[in-house]
Motif scaffolding. Structure first.
Motif, PDB file in Angstrom:
ATOM      1  N   SER A  63       0.815  -1.223   0.000  1.00  0.00           N
ATOM      2  CA  SER A  63       0.000   0.000   0.000  1.00  0.00           C
ATOM      3  C   SER A  63       0.844   1.267   0.000  1.00  0.00           C
ATOM      4  N   HIS A  64       2.127   1.149   0.334  1.00  0.00           N
ATOM      5  CA  HIS A  64       2.984   2.338   0.415  1.00  0.00           C
ATOM      6  C   HIS A  64       3.743   2.611  -0.888  1.00  0.00           C
ATOM      7  N   ASP A  65       3.477   1.815  -1.917  1.00  0.00           N
ATOM      8  CA  ASP A  65       4.084   2.031  -3.242  1.00  0.00           C
ATOM      9  C   ASP A  65       5.604   2.125  -3.190  1.00  0.00           C
ATOM     10  N   LEU A  66       6.214   1.231  -2.453  1.00  0.00           N
ATOM     11  CA  LEU A  66       7.669   1.188  -2.369  1.00  0.00           C
ATOM     12  C   LEU A  66       8.219   0.225  -3.413  1.00  0.00           C
ATOM     13  N   PRO A  67       9.360   0.542  -4.036  1.00  0.00           N
ATOM     14  CA  PRO A  67       9.923  -0.355  -5.058  1.00  0.00           C
ATOM     15  C   PRO A  67      10.222  -1.757  -4.535  1.00  0.00           C
ATOM     16  N   SER A  68      10.541  -1.856  -3.244  1.00  0.00           N
ATOM     17  CA  SER A  68      10.917  -3.142  -2.668  1.00  0.00           C
ATOM     18  C   SER A  68       9.721  -3.984  -2.227  1.00  0.00           C
TER      19      SER A  68
END
Length: 275
Positions: free
Chosen positions: A152-157
């Motif tokens: 949900s935080h749209d992080l690449p990892s």
């Protein structure tokens, strides 16, 4: 895989985590359902299944949890070294399972009831066996929930594909857990339906832990690296304290070691290919 991703993508992360952990619980029930077909189960096969589960959990702990936690720490620009949150979370997760292990009465499959752990109680063997697998399943459900919440935080990892891969891997290794509870109970004379009930009930904690994990990281992004590595530490504790020793009880060490390598390879492939 694309179809699964397209179905899950529009849903709230907590709902995604619930669906994923209901799947992992369902695979536990499938493993427990073997009791309807076998009163006894080949010990070498069961040991290999437990070894495979250990390999899956070791690989998932690194590829799906620790590596993303370190990468997130690097991206956050924290004053701490990138490895510090992962180390803190990892050790805290192991310590948490250590404390629960001492506080919750349980009996690992394959051991006599005299070797039950935790506080002494008058619980029957069947209840103690279920409690042991419940203890095992807490970090698994938490790991899946945290993985979906991280998306949900749209992080690449943190990708949806990686979270799905983790859920599939946890599901695969849940199969022998249900079997490890239900078949021994049937062998001791319990009715098939009752043995199945106890076996599948051991997985009920996963949806609960999964939703809690997802909700926590959705609202507190700062704890993400700690939460991921916490789940990894708890899973490694289970592997070393429970799965590997149980898989080696009958001296099928070579076969179970190969099965552990296979489980690691399968989970690594799933995470790299789908994540």
């Amino acid at each position: 895989m694309e179809y699964i991703t397209s179905v899950l993508a529009p849903l709230h992360p907590a709902v995604q985590a619930l669906i994923a952990t209901l799947f992992t619980w369902g695979v536990t029930a499938l493993g427990a359902a073997l009791v309807f077909f076998f009163k006894k189960f080949n010990q070498k096969a069961l040991d290999c299944m437990l070894g495979f589960a250990a390999g899956v959990m070791i690989a998932a702990s690194f590829w799906s949890l620790l590596a993303p936690a370190i990468e997130m720490s690097e991206q956050n620009g924290s004053s701490l070294p990138s490895w510090a949150p992962a180390l803190i979370g990892f050790m805290t997760g192991g310590l948490f399972l250590f404390l629960i292990d001492k506080l919750l009465p349980h009996l690992h499959p394959g051991f006599d009831i005299q070797k039950s752990e935790g506080p002494k109680t008058g619980f029957r063997r069947s209840i103690l066996l279920v409690l042991a697998i419940v203890l095992h399943n807490i970090p698994e459900g938490l790991a899946v929930g945290v993985a979906f919440g991280a998306v949900s935080h749209d992080l690449p990892s943190a990708s949806l594909g990686s979270a799905i891969a983790l859920a599939i891997g946890i599901g695969l290794q849940n199969f022998p857990e249900g079997t490890a509870v239900s078949v021994p109970l049937r062998r001791e004379g319990m009715k098939r339906s009752k043995a199945f009930f106890y076996g599948q009930m051991s997985g009920i904690v996963e949806p609960i832990a999964g939703v809690i994990g997802a909700l926590l990281v959705i609202h507190m992004q700062a704890i993400l690296p700690y939460a991921l590595s916490f789940a990894a530490g708890a899973m490694i504790f289970v592997v070393v304290e429970e799965l590997i020793p149980e898989s080696q009880l009958a001296d099928n060490t070579d076969w179970t070691t190969l099965a552990t390598l296979l489980g690691f390879g399968v989970m690594m492939t799933l995470d790299v290919a789908l994540g």
